[in-house]
Scaffold this motif. Sequence first.
Motif, PDB file in Angstrom:
ATOM      1  N   ALA A  28       0.829  -1.203   0.000  1.00  0.00           N
ATOM      2  CA  ALA A  28       0.000   0.000   0.000  1.00  0.00           C
ATOM      3  C   ALA A  28       0.867   1.257   0.000  1.00  0.00           C
ATOM      4  CB  ALA A  28      -0.931  -0.005   1.211  1.00  0.00           C
ATOM      5  N   LEU A  29       1.991   1.204   0.693  1.00  0.00           N
ATOM      6  CA  LEU A  29       2.905   2.343   0.733  1.00  0.00           C
ATOM      7  C   LEU A  29       3.495   2.606  -0.652  1.00  0.00           C
ATOM      8  CD1 LEU A  29       4.399   4.491   2.400  1.00  0.00           C
ATOM      9  CD2 LEU A  29       6.152   2.765   2.896  1.00  0.00           C
ATOM     10  N   LYS A  30       3.884   1.546  -1.331  1.00  0.00           N
ATOM     11  CA  LYS A  30       4.440   1.709  -2.678  1.00  0.00           C
ATOM     12  C   LYS A  30       3.394   2.243  -3.644  1.00  0.00           C
ATOM     13  CE  LYS A  30       8.179  -1.698  -2.389  1.00  0.00           C
ATOM     14  NZ  LYS A  30       8.805  -2.902  -2.990  1.00  0.00           N
ATOM     15  N   ALA A  63       9.996  17.273   8.278  1.00  0.00           N
ATOM     16  CA  ALA A  63      10.721  17.149   7.015  1.00  0.00           C
ATOM     17  C   ALA A  63       9.725  16.804   5.922  1.00  0.00           C
ATOM     18  CB  ALA A  63      11.807  16.081   7.103  1.00  0.00           C
ATOM     19  N   VAL A  64       9.848  17.503   4.798  1.00  0.00           N
ATOM     20  CA  VAL A  64       8.903  17.357   3.692  1.00  0.00           C
ATOM     21  C   VAL A  64       9.631  16.773   2.483  1.00  0.00           C
ATOM     22  CG1 VAL A  64       7.291  18.566   2.173  1.00  0.00           C
ATOM     23  CG2 VAL A  64       7.620  19.354   4.533  1.00  0.00           C
ATOM     24  N   LEU A  65       9.077  15.695   1.941  1.00  0.00           N
ATOM     25  CA  LEU A  65       9.651  15.029   0.770  1.00  0.00           C
ATOM     26  C   LEU A  65       8.575  14.933  -0.311  1.00  0.00           C
ATOM     27  CD1 LEU A  65      11.984  13.458  -0.568  1.00  0.00           C
ATOM     28  CD2 LEU A  65      11.100  11.385   0.532  1.00  0.00           C
ATOM     29  N   PRO A  66       8.651  15.792  -1.330  1.00  0.00           N
ATOM     30  CA  PRO A  66       7.591  15.809  -2.341  1.00  0.00           C
ATOM     31  C   PRO A  66       7.641  14.658  -3.332  1.00  0.00           C
ATOM     32  CG  PRO A  66       9.272  17.446  -2.849  1.00  0.00           C
ATOM     33  CD  PRO A  66       9.624  16.878  -1.515  1.00  0.00           C
ATOM     34  N   SER A  67       8.819  14.192  -3.671  1.00  0.00           N
ATOM     35  CA  SER A  67       8.914  13.120  -4.674  1.00  0.00           C
ATOM     36  C   SER A  67      10.075  12.206  -4.328  1.00  0.00           C
ATOM     37  CB  SER A  67       9.122  13.715  -6.078  1.00  0.00           C
ATOM     38  OG  SER A  67      10.204  14.623  -6.076  1.00  0.00           O
ATOM     39  N   PRO A  68       9.810  11.079  -3.658  1.00  0.00           N
ATOM     40  CA  PRO A  68      10.886  10.169  -3.258  1.00  0.00           C
ATOM     41  C   PRO A  68      11.702   9.691  -4.448  1.00  0.00           C
ATOM     42  CG  PRO A  68       8.810   9.565  -2.221  1.00  0.00           C
ATOM     43  CD  PRO A  68       8.492  10.599  -3.254  1.00  0.00           C
ATOM     44  N   SER A  69      13.023   9.708  -4.288  1.00  0.00           N
ATOM     45  CA  SER A  69      13.924   9.231  -5.330  1.00  0.00           C
ATOM     46  C   SER A  69      14.433   7.847  -4.934  1.00  0.00           C
ATOM     47  CB  SER A  69      15.102  10.202  -5.499  1.00  0.00           C
ATOM     48  OG  SER A  69      16.047   9.696  -6.411  1.00  0.00           O
ATOM     49  N   THR A  70      13.789   6.810  -5.466  1.00  0.00           N
ATOM     50  CA  THR A  70      14.185   5.433  -5.137  1.00  0.00           C
ATOM     51  C   THR A  70      15.256   4.941  -6.111  1.00  0.00           C
ATOM     52  OG1 THR A  70      12.391   4.579  -6.502  1.00  0.00           O
ATOM     53  CG2 THR A  70      11.937   4.886  -4.171  1.00  0.00           C
ATOM     54  N   GLN A 179       7.470   1.978  11.538  1.00  0.00           N
ATOM     55  CA  GLN A 179       7.883   0.923  12.461  1.00  0.00           C
ATOM     56  C   GLN A 179       6.998  -0.310  12.306  1.00  0.00           C
ATOM     57  OE1 GLN A 179       7.542   1.645  16.789  1.00  0.00           O
ATOM     58  NE2 GLN A 179       9.668   0.999  16.953  1.00  0.00           N
ATOM     59  N   GLU A 180       5.710  -0.096  12.054  1.00  0.00           N
ATOM     60  CA  GLU A 180       4.795  -1.217  11.859  1.00  0.00           C
ATOM     61  C   GLU A 180       5.111  -1.968  10.575  1.00  0.00           C
ATOM     62  OE1 GLU A 180       1.835  -2.065  14.051  1.00  0.00           O
ATOM     63  OE2 GLU A 180       3.493  -1.173  15.163  1.00  0.00           O
ATOM     64  N   ILE A 181       5.431  -1.250   9.516  1.00  0.00           N
ATOM     65  CA  ILE A 181       5.762  -1.887   8.244  1.00  0.00           C
ATOM     66  C   ILE A 181       7.075  -2.653   8.354  1.00  0.00           C
ATOM     67  CG2 ILE A 181       6.415  -1.424   5.847  1.00  0.00           C
ATOM     68  CD1 ILE A 181       4.347   0.739   5.766  1.00  0.00           C
ATOM     69  N   VAL A 182       8.057  -2.050   9.037  1.00  0.00           N
ATOM     70  CA  VAL A 182       9.338  -2.729   9.240  1.00  0.00           C
ATOM     71  C   VAL A 182       9.137  -4.036   9.997  1.00  0.00           C
ATOM     72  CG1 VAL A 182      11.532  -2.591  10.496  1.00  0.00           C
ATOM     73  CG2 VAL A 182      10.774  -0.663   9.095  1.00  0.00           C
ATOM     74  N   MET A 183       8.288  -4.023  11.008  1.00  0.00           N
ATOM     75  CA  MET A 183       8.028  -5.236  11.783  1.00  0.00           C
ATOM     76  C   MET A 183       7.417  -6.326  10.912  1.00  0.00           C
ATOM     77  SD  MET A 183       5.626  -5.784  15.173  1.00  0.00           S
ATOM     78  CE  MET A 183       4.124  -5.510  14.230  1.00  0.00           C
ATOM     79  N   GLU A 184       6.510  -5.945  10.010  1.00  0.00           N
ATOM     80  CA  GLU A 184       5.810  -6.930   9.180  1.00  0.00           C
ATOM     81  C   GLU A 184       6.735  -7.640   8.197  1.00  0.00           C
ATOM     82  OE1 GLU A 184       2.608  -7.990   9.235  1.00  0.00           O
ATOM     83  OE2 GLU A 184       2.400  -6.855  11.092  1.00  0.00           O
ATOM     84  N   LEU A 233      12.563   1.603   2.042  1.00  0.00           N
ATOM     85  CA  LEU A 233      11.461   0.644   1.991  1.00  0.00           C
ATOM     86  C   LEU A 233      10.810   0.638   0.612  1.00  0.00           C
ATOM     87  CD1 LEU A 233       9.725   1.220   5.459  1.00  0.00           C
ATOM     88  CD2 LEU A 233      10.915  -0.852   4.718  1.00  0.00           C
ATOM     89  N   LEU A 234      10.650   1.821   0.039  1.00  0.00           N
ATOM     90  CA  LEU A 234      10.054   1.916  -1.298  1.00  0.00           C
ATOM     91  C   LEU A 234      10.937   1.236  -2.348  1.00  0.00           C
ATOM     92  CD1 LEU A 234       8.757   5.621  -1.261  1.00  0.00           C
ATOM     93  CD2 LEU A 234       7.407   3.513  -1.043  1.00  0.00           C
TER      94      LEU A 234
END
Length: 327
Positions: A28-30, A63-70, A179-184, A233-234
């Motif tokens: 869902a995050l991706k 901190a604001v990140l408008p467009s993540p650079s993966t 933290q919840e996503i990392v745990m999963e 993570l992305l």
Amino acid sequence: MRYHEGCHYLKTKHWQPLWRSNIANLDALKDTAKSACTFVAIDFEGLSVKKDEPLGITDIGIAVLPSPSTNKTPISDTSGLRRQRLETFFQQNIIECHWLRLKGKRPVSETKDKCHFGRLQEIEPAQTEAELVALLKSTQQRYDAPLVLVGFGLVFELTTIAAHLSQVFQFFSSWVDLQEIVMEISSPRITHGLRGTLRAFGFAPGDLAVYGRKSGHNPADDTIRELAVLVNLLGLQKGITLQIEPRPKNEQNGVRRSFHGHPPRPKEVYPFTARIYIRGKPLNSILPHTGTFSTVLYTLSSIIYPSSCSLMLLEHFLRKSALYQSQ
């Protein structure tokens, strides 16, 4: 899972639409990152989240990140062998960072971290909500995209906002606790800290310094760390398990305090006063959470060497511990 319907330590009545828009897993995050959105990481420092108490936070990092650079190449190695630096990550991404300090809450001399990221701005405590509203409104207008609230262990921030800064919620369309996503997706599947997560992604030791809420550090640095976890993570290859080394534990029997000074809040999340390890395993994994004091001591005496010193020490902490209920 920490967040669920009827969560007793989070009052969600006045922000139900956002509460239901939780991004609960990595897929869902991706999907969210593929759409037009702006990620906003928020980190609070301080104590006191009850509505009938004064606002207890001392500093705010945003901190604001408008467009993540993966990465173009999906990340397949989370053994910590990859080498990354937080400064490089900050420079490679278009990140806007703010450090707000509430006047009179904490002297500058108590700050241990240097301000690596974010310009320090002092604000009046009574204007905290107004300052945050103005900042988020400006961010929303400039980037013209839905804002996604990001954090790593967001309970403190969510409870504080709900109790004292409720106008902040209106600017976010969804939220994610990394933290919840990392745990999963991690092994072992337990709640991991920000430090261990950064180490798994290969960040250098100098970038891992994360102190407790009362130690006096720059929360703006933590928001950059949270965004670094987000971007990594992305970029994870599908199906990859995040390999995170658990915090080192004392393999010997004994009692260790899990915090210093006053216990962390909210107390519903941290009900214990001591954490007891038996042969390297926490006591609550060996004994049930309820039981008479005599039953607990009897069981312990069959597990560890029943010296008078060790049992007296255990008795002292067990009488104050939430791991049993005396009758």
